[in-house]
Design a protein around this motif. Sequence first.
Motif, mmCIF file in Angstrom:
data_model
loop_
_atom_site.group_PDB
_atom_site.id
_atom_site.type_symbol
_atom_site.label_atom_id
_atom_site.label_comp_id
_atom_site.label_asym_id
_atom_site.label_seq_id
_atom_site.Cartn_x
_atom_site.Cartn_y
_atom_site.Cartn_z
ATOM 1 N N ARG A 76 23.737 40.984 28.620
ATOM 2 C CA ARG A 76 25.183 40.763 28.485
ATOM 3 C C ARG A 76 25.639 39.830 29.605
ATOM 4 N NH1 ARG A 76 28.287 46.434 28.026
ATOM 5 N NH2 ARG A 76 26.382 47.602 28.332
ATOM 6 N N VAL A 77 26.725 39.134 29.376
ATOM 7 C CA VAL A 77 27.406 38.414 30.449
ATOM 8 C C VAL A 77 28.173 39.468 31.242
ATOM 9 C CG1 VAL A 77 29.227 36.735 30.973
ATOM 10 C CG2 VAL A 77 27.560 36.265 29.142
ATOM 11 N N VAL A 78 28.107 39.400 32.563
ATOM 12 C CA VAL A 78 28.773 40.387 33.409
ATOM 13 C C VAL A 78 29.849 39.691 34.235
ATOM 14 C CG1 VAL A 78 28.480 42.090 35.256
ATOM 15 C CG2 VAL A 78 26.702 41.817 33.509
ATOM 16 N N VAL A 79 31.033 40.277 34.220
ATOM 17 C CA VAL A 79 32.168 39.804 35.012
ATOM 18 C C VAL A 79 32.396 40.832 36.109
ATOM 19 C CG1 VAL A 79 34.623 39.230 34.987
ATOM 20 C CG2 VAL A 79 33.192 38.715 32.974
ATOM 21 N N LEU A 80 32.208 40.421 37.356
ATOM 22 C CA LEU A 80 32.488 41.278 38.504
ATOM 23 C C LEU A 80 33.777 40.783 39.140
ATOM 24 C CD1 LEU A 80 28.935 41.347 40.151
ATOM 25 C CD2 LEU A 80 29.944 43.060 38.630
ATOM 26 N N HIS A 81 34.726 41.687 39.311
ATOM 27 C CA HIS A 81 35.993 41.304 39.940
ATOM 28 C C HIS A 81 36.197 42.161 41.188
ATOM 29 C CE1 HIS A 81 40.028 40.164 40.725
ATOM 30 N NE2 HIS A 81 40.434 41.407 40.613
ATOM 31 N N ALA A 82 36.050 41.547 42.357
ATOM 32 C CA ALA A 82 36.266 42.254 43.625
ATOM 33 C C ALA A 82 37.747 42.168 43.978
ATOM 34 C CB ALA A 82 35.417 41.647 44.726
ATOM 35 N N PHE A 83 38.306 43.330 44.329
ATOM 36 C CA PHE A 83 39.738 43.394 44.611
ATOM 37 C C PHE A 83 40.022 44.472 45.642
ATOM 38 C CE2 PHE A 83 39.119 46.776 41.592
ATOM 39 C CZ PHE A 83 40.093 47.719 41.859
ATOM 40 N N GLN A 84 41.257 44.433 46.151
ATOM 41 C CA GLN A 84 41.825 45.495 46.981
ATOM 42 C C GLN A 84 43.206 45.812 46.408
ATOM 43 O OE1 GLN A 84 40.947 45.310 51.446
ATOM 44 N NE2 GLN A 84 41.241 43.164 50.903
ATOM 45 N N MET A 85 43.611 47.061 46.484
ATOM 46 C CA MET A 85 44.919 47.455 45.958
ATOM 47 C C MET A 85 46.063 46.729 46.653
ATOM 48 S SD MET A 85 44.636 51.566 45.500
ATOM 49 C CE MET A 85 43.943 51.870 47.124
ATOM 50 N N LEU A 86 45.913 46.427 47.935
ATOM 51 C CA LEU A 86 46.996 45.811 48.700
ATOM 52 C C LEU A 86 46.870 44.295 48.801
ATOM 53 C CD1 LEU A 86 47.394 48.431 51.580
ATOM 54 C CD2 LEU A 86 48.703 48.216 49.449
ATOM 55 N N CYS A 87 46.058 43.693 47.963
ATOM 56 C CA CYS A 87 45.894 42.237 47.921
ATOM 57 C C CYS A 87 46.856 41.671 46.873
ATOM 58 C CB CYS A 87 44.442 41.901 47.571
ATOM 59 S SG CYS A 87 44.152 40.196 47.088
ATOM 60 N N PRO A 88 47.875 40.903 47.285
ATOM 61 C CA PRO A 88 48.849 40.388 46.322
ATOM 62 C C PRO A 88 48.230 39.558 45.195
ATOM 63 C CG PRO A 88 49.641 40.090 48.556
ATOM 64 C CD PRO A 88 48.211 40.546 48.663
ATOM 65 N N GLY A 89 47.283 38.688 45.513
ATOM 66 C CA GLY A 89 46.637 37.864 44.487
ATOM 67 C C GLY A 89 45.828 38.691 43.504
ATOM 68 N N CYS A 90 45.272 39.796 43.978
ATOM 69 C CA CYS A 90 44.509 40.697 43.096
ATOM 70 C C CYS A 90 45.433 41.352 42.091
ATOM 71 C CB CYS A 90 43.806 41.779 43.920
ATOM 72 S SG CYS A 90 42.609 41.166 45.113
ATOM 73 N N VAL A 91 46.570 41.842 42.568
ATOM 74 C CA VAL A 91 47.511 42.568 41.715
ATOM 75 C C VAL A 91 48.227 41.622 40.753
ATOM 76 C CG1 VAL A 91 49.594 44.008 41.714
ATOM 77 C CG2 VAL A 91 47.798 44.420 43.402
ATOM 78 N N SER A 92 48.614 40.441 41.238
ATOM 79 C CA SER A 92 49.391 39.534 40.383
ATOM 80 C C SER A 92 48.532 38.732 39.425
ATOM 81 C CB SER A 92 50.226 38.581 41.241
ATOM 82 O OG SER A 92 49.387 37.665 41.931
ATOM 83 N N HIS A 93 47.296 38.443 39.785
ATOM 84 C CA HIS A 93 46.488 37.570 38.929
ATOM 85 C C HIS A 93 45.097 38.127 38.600
ATOM 86 C CE1 HIS A 93 45.044 33.915 37.070
ATOM 87 N NE2 HIS A 93 43.968 34.009 37.808
ATOM 88 N N GLY A 94 44.349 38.526 39.622
ATOM 89 C CA GLY A 94 42.950 38.905 39.426
ATOM 90 C C GLY A 94 42.755 40.084 38.488
ATOM 91 N N LEU A 95 43.442 41.189 38.746
ATOM 92 C CA LEU A 95 43.286 42.371 37.895
ATOM 93 C C LEU A 95 43.807 42.150 36.476
ATOM 94 C CD1 LEU A 95 43.945 45.190 40.477
ATOM 95 C CD2 LEU A 95 41.832 44.812 39.190
ATOM 96 N N PRO A 96 44.975 41.513 36.287
ATOM 97 C CA PRO A 96 45.390 41.214 34.913
ATOM 98 C C PRO A 96 44.387 40.311 34.186
ATOM 99 C CG PRO A 96 47.277 41.057 36.375
ATOM 100 C CD PRO A 96 46.052 41.207 37.254
ATOM 101 N N GLN A 97 43.795 39.373 34.901
ATOM 102 C CA GLN A 97 42.793 38.505 34.290
ATOM 103 C C GLN A 97 41.559 39.309 33.867
ATOM 104 O OE1 GLN A 97 40.472 35.621 36.731
ATOM 105 N NE2 GLN A 97 41.493 34.109 35.417
ATOM 106 N N ALA A 98 41.069 40.180 34.754
ATOM 107 C CA ALA A 98 39.913 41.019 34.427
ATOM 108 C C ALA A 98 40.229 41.929 33.240
ATOM 109 C CB ALA A 98 39.493 41.834 35.645
ATOM 110 N N ALA A 99 41.439 42.485 33.211
ATOM 111 C CA ALA A 99 41.841 43.345 32.093
ATOM 112 C C ALA A 99 41.882 42.550 30.786
ATOM 113 C CB ALA A 99 43.197 44.001 32.374
ATOM 114 N N ALA A 100 42.371 41.322 30.842
ATOM 115 C CA ALA A 100 42.427 40.475 29.646
ATOM 116 C C ALA A 100 41.015 40.142 29.155
ATOM 117 C CB ALA A 100 43.214 39.199 29.937
#
Length: 189
Positions: free
Chosen positions: A31-55
């Motif tokens: 399978r193709v694997v998408v790893l998304h490293a994030f922190q809860m208090l990272c603004p870029g993670c919350v505004s863009h990274g996590l929504p992108q991973a969810a999409a």
Amino acid sequence: MPNINSVAPELQVSQWLNTLRSITLADLRGRVVVLHAFQMLCPGCVSHGLPQAAAIHETFPAADVAVIGIHSVFEHHSAMTPVALEAFLYEYRIRFPVAVDRPSTTGNIPHTMEAFNMRGTPTLILLDRQGRIRLNHFGRIDDLRVGATIGQLLSETAIDPNSDQYQEPPAIGRDGCDGEECAISENQR
């Protein structure tokens, strides 16, 4: 430190959320694997990274693309506990598996983050069907570029790297950041 096109190191996880079992990258070969490293208090993670991973998780069939979040905490350790993370994932409706990166015993940088030579959060890493790193991107990355790259990786045939038919794949993308990420400072290393 893994390079583009090298086999990814295994995840070093202290706890899994949103899954009933531990996951290894070896389990996900094919399978193709998408790893998304994030922190809860990272603004870029919350505004863009996590929504992108969810999409990505919602868009691609799980049989073809596996999405894994990696909660890699290198700052504000006492605020970002697994209990807080569990509530965060529930409130933000994050449904893909999330690994809690195993904390370092000698410094601030957790083990998986260090093994993949991540520069901070958000970081998006794409692995091809053979488990090779094809993209390691720090900071915001355009949705269209990510989707096109995943599509390219999906179109590649899974060939055994030891076979005569194998050719080294081209590197995809480049590293970069755009000021919305949380970078690791030198005094945190």
